[in-house]
Motif scaffolding. Structure first.
Motif, mmCIF file in Angstrom:
data_model
loop_
_atom_site.group_PDB
_atom_site.id
_atom_site.type_symbol
_atom_site.label_atom_id
_atom_site.label_comp_id
_atom_site.label_asym_id
_atom_site.label_seq_id
_atom_site.Cartn_x
_atom_site.Cartn_y
_atom_site.Cartn_z
ATOM 1 N N UNK A 75 0.843 -1.196 0.000
ATOM 2 C CA UNK A 75 0.000 0.000 0.000
ATOM 3 C C UNK A 75 0.878 1.247 0.000
ATOM 4 N N UNK A 76 0.603 2.132 -0.907
ATOM 5 C CA UNK A 76 1.342 3.401 -1.008
ATOM 6 C C UNK A 76 0.708 4.198 -2.122
ATOM 7 N N UNK A 77 0.957 5.522 -2.091
ATOM 8 C CA UNK A 77 0.418 6.341 -3.172
ATOM 9 C C UNK A 77 1.401 6.358 -4.337
ATOM 10 N N UNK A 78 0.906 6.820 -5.476
ATOM 11 C CA UNK A 78 1.792 6.852 -6.645
ATOM 12 C C UNK A 78 2.487 8.208 -6.748
ATOM 13 N N UNK B 254 7.694 2.407 -4.862
ATOM 14 C CA UNK B 254 8.312 2.212 -6.186
ATOM 15 C C UNK B 254 7.634 1.041 -6.906
ATOM 16 N N UNK B 255 7.354 -0.014 -6.132
ATOM 17 C CA UNK B 255 6.646 -1.162 -6.720
ATOM 18 C C UNK B 255 5.273 -0.719 -7.234
ATOM 19 N N UNK B 256 4.548 0.039 -6.391
ATOM 20 C CA UNK B 256 3.204 0.489 -6.769
ATOM 21 C C UNK B 256 3.255 1.361 -8.022
ATOM 22 N N UNK B 257 4.201 2.277 -8.019
ATOM 23 C CA UNK B 257 4.330 3.196 -9.143
ATOM 24 C C UNK B 257 4.596 2.462 -10.452
ATOM 25 N N UNK B 258 5.476 1.477 -10.373
ATOM 26 C CA UNK B 258 5.805 0.730 -11.589
ATOM 27 C C UNK B 258 4.583 -0.035 -12.090
#
Lengths: 397, 142
Positions: A40-43, A52-56
């Motif tokens: 869980x995290x924002x982009x 970084x995983x979420x963004x990718x």
């Protein structure tokens, strides 16, 4: 096909309402859970590894979408779904570039989301809406579009597959015609992208809208695919965080370039990740395979339903998994309530295509819309139940 | 009432509803009624003279429950004083919503006394009620 991937099918339901929304495979839910449980995290803003995983995953999904609909030279904007995508076409692009007296060409068999925004725009800036007529099978042909185009036509905005009669429009030919005549082509892909191979580039589309939840993905996410040359000429509908480059108290501001300019606020991150997985899932099966399966099932459904007296079918010829019908002298909703008694899920209504009633001379139908997990055995059960529909009021009242 | 008899009354009123077809007469007040949760859509017209319901007509596309309820409701309210009609409507609404009601007032409308068992059909049964109630309120205001 692949029924084991859908836990909901263990509940002994027969799901024939795929035009409304589709069931979700485990892998889609798991991909979304993984985001919630593990990263869980924002982009766009985080420097830590989960972000970084979420963004990718989020931004990378644009490439997955492009490959899926062959739109390498285009941009992909994430929206809430087809409705928002089409509103973005109308109010984000057309409002700025069309003027009083310009014509947009639609058909009478369009979904509300491809008519109402145009009506509103016509109210605001005085464009004229024209409807290309349907043929006797309620289908929209290339010839009908060709004939309805006038020197004032600036845009053709139609569904690739109609959500009521399920006819597949010849977008390749229509796209070539639009290109020749310098007319923009906006395609509602809500009922085509989930069910058949769609080619943004070959068909010369300018805009393509579709929803995740109608293609085994989650609700709350959809796409607008836009030709690169057009995206910079579009204005966002939502202003705020995530879409600006800079702004100051003197009123100056600079917006981001590219798709994120249209995705103000925190977007549906888990849903985009779910959509990505849904596309991977469908691609692994093959869109051609899915389409062929649906056509074979539809043929079987039409053949079997035609044997039952008292049933009127509205579109036996269309090359998609959508079929509308009525039992003679029975209101469509009574039929759907009857089928529910046997755990058969269908839809009764005008299917959001309210102007189509002028053509069909009937407002409401029962719609069956198929997907790859439907089977002949399910159709056999439907037929058995419909054969006994002389009994319908004993069941529904 | 026996379930089979109830069903017969409902089906009969669905297949042969009374007073179907609108009229072109300014003495009538018209109201459209539809149900957001389903696809029923009915127009109802009511004519009141000297405080008495002289006529009610309707038209539209609706399911067996809505159509039959409209037909039975029309029969129940014809030639009633507006006050009596309002009482019937209130008791009918209470019956559908599982409240207290006077069975004797409702006559044939009692066929819907177990519709609450199918919650998604309560709105269908209430469709004509909503329109007629609104029309009577309008008349009283005027």
């Amino acid at each position: 096909m692949n029924r084991e991937d859908f836990p909901i099918l263990n509940n002994d339901i027969i799901y024939f309402d795929n035009g409304a929304t589709t069931l979700k495979p485990k892998s889609v839910i798991e991909a979304m859970n993984k985001y919630y449980f593990e990263h869980t995290s924002n982009i766009h803003r985080g420097d830590y590894k989960q972000a970084i995983v979420t963004n990718e995953l989020y931004d990378g999904t644009r490439e997955v979408v492009k490959e899926f609909v062959n739109a390498q030279g285009a941009e992909v904007i994430f929206t809430k779904g087809t409705t928002e995508s089409l509103n973005l076409v109308v109010f984000g692009y057309m409002k700025k570039h069309l003027k009083r007296g310009d014509e947009v060409l639609l058909s009478k068999a369009e979904h509300a989301s491809n008519i109402l925004p145009w009506i509103k725009l016509s109210e605001e800036i005085g464009i004229n809406i024209k409807y290309a007529p349907l043929n006797k099978d309620y289908e929209l042909t290339y010839e009908s579009i060709e004939k309805a185009i006038t020197p004032k036509t600036r845009v053709v905005s139609i569904a690739q597959v109609s959500n009521v009669v399920g006819d597949v429009r010849d977008i390749e030919k229509i796209g070539a015609l639009c290109k020749k005549k310098n007319i923009l082509l906006s395609v509602d892909g809500a009922q085509s992208v989930p069910h058949m191979p769609v080619d943004f580039t070959k068909d010369n589309m300018d805009f393509l809208a579709f929803s995740g939840h109608k293609m085994a993905g989650p609700t709350g996410v959809g796409c607008l695919v836009v030709k690169k040359a057009l995206i910079d000429k579009m204005e966002p509908l939502i202003y705020g965080g995530g879409m600006n480059q800079d702004f100051a108290s003197d009123g100056s501001y600079e917006l981001k370039k590219g798709p994120s300019r249209f995705e103000g606020g925190t977007p549906p991150i888990a849903e985009v990740i779910g959509l990505r997985e849904a596309i991977n899932y469908l691609s692994a099966m093959g869109m051609d395979t899915i389409h062929k399966h649906e056509l074979a099932l539809k043929k079987y459904l039409v053949d079997e339903l035609s044997k039952i007296e008292n049933i009127k079918l509205y579109n036996t010829k269309s090359k998609s998994g959508i079929l509308s019908f009525n039992i003679n002298d029975v209101f469509a909703q009574d039929t759907s309530i009857y089928l529910n008694h046997y755990n058969i899920c269908v839809r009764a209504g005008n299917h959001c295509a309210k102007v189509l009633k002028d053509e069909l001379n009937i407002k409401n139908t029962v719609r069956i819309s198929l997907y790859f997990y439907n089977t002949k055995e399910e159709i056999d059960k439907l037929i058995e139940v419909l054969r006994q529909s002389y009994n319908i009021f004993k069941v529904v009242i | 009432m026996d379930e089979e008899l109830k069903r017969e009354i409902i089906i009969d009123n669905y297949q042969h509803p009374v007073h179907k077809g609108l009229v072109d007469d300014e003495a009538y007040i018209k109201e459209n009624t539809n149900n957001e949760s389903c696809i029923d859509n009915i127009d109802i017209m009511v004519k009141v003279e000297n405080g008495v319901i002289e006529d009610i007509v309707f038209d539209g596309e609706a399911c067996a429950i809505s159509t039959s309820a409209t037909s039975i409701m029309i029969k129940s309210l014809l030639n009633k004083k507006v006050e009596e009609a309002k009482k019937i409507l209130l008791n009918y609404e209470n019956m559908i919503n599982e409240g207290d009601y006077d069975k004797k007032l409702l006559g044939e409308l009692n066929v819907y006394d177990t519709i609450y068992k199918q919650p998604n059909r309560k709105m269908c049964a209430l469709l004509p009620h909503n329109a007629i109630k609104k029309i009577l309120e309008e008349i009283e205001k005027a």
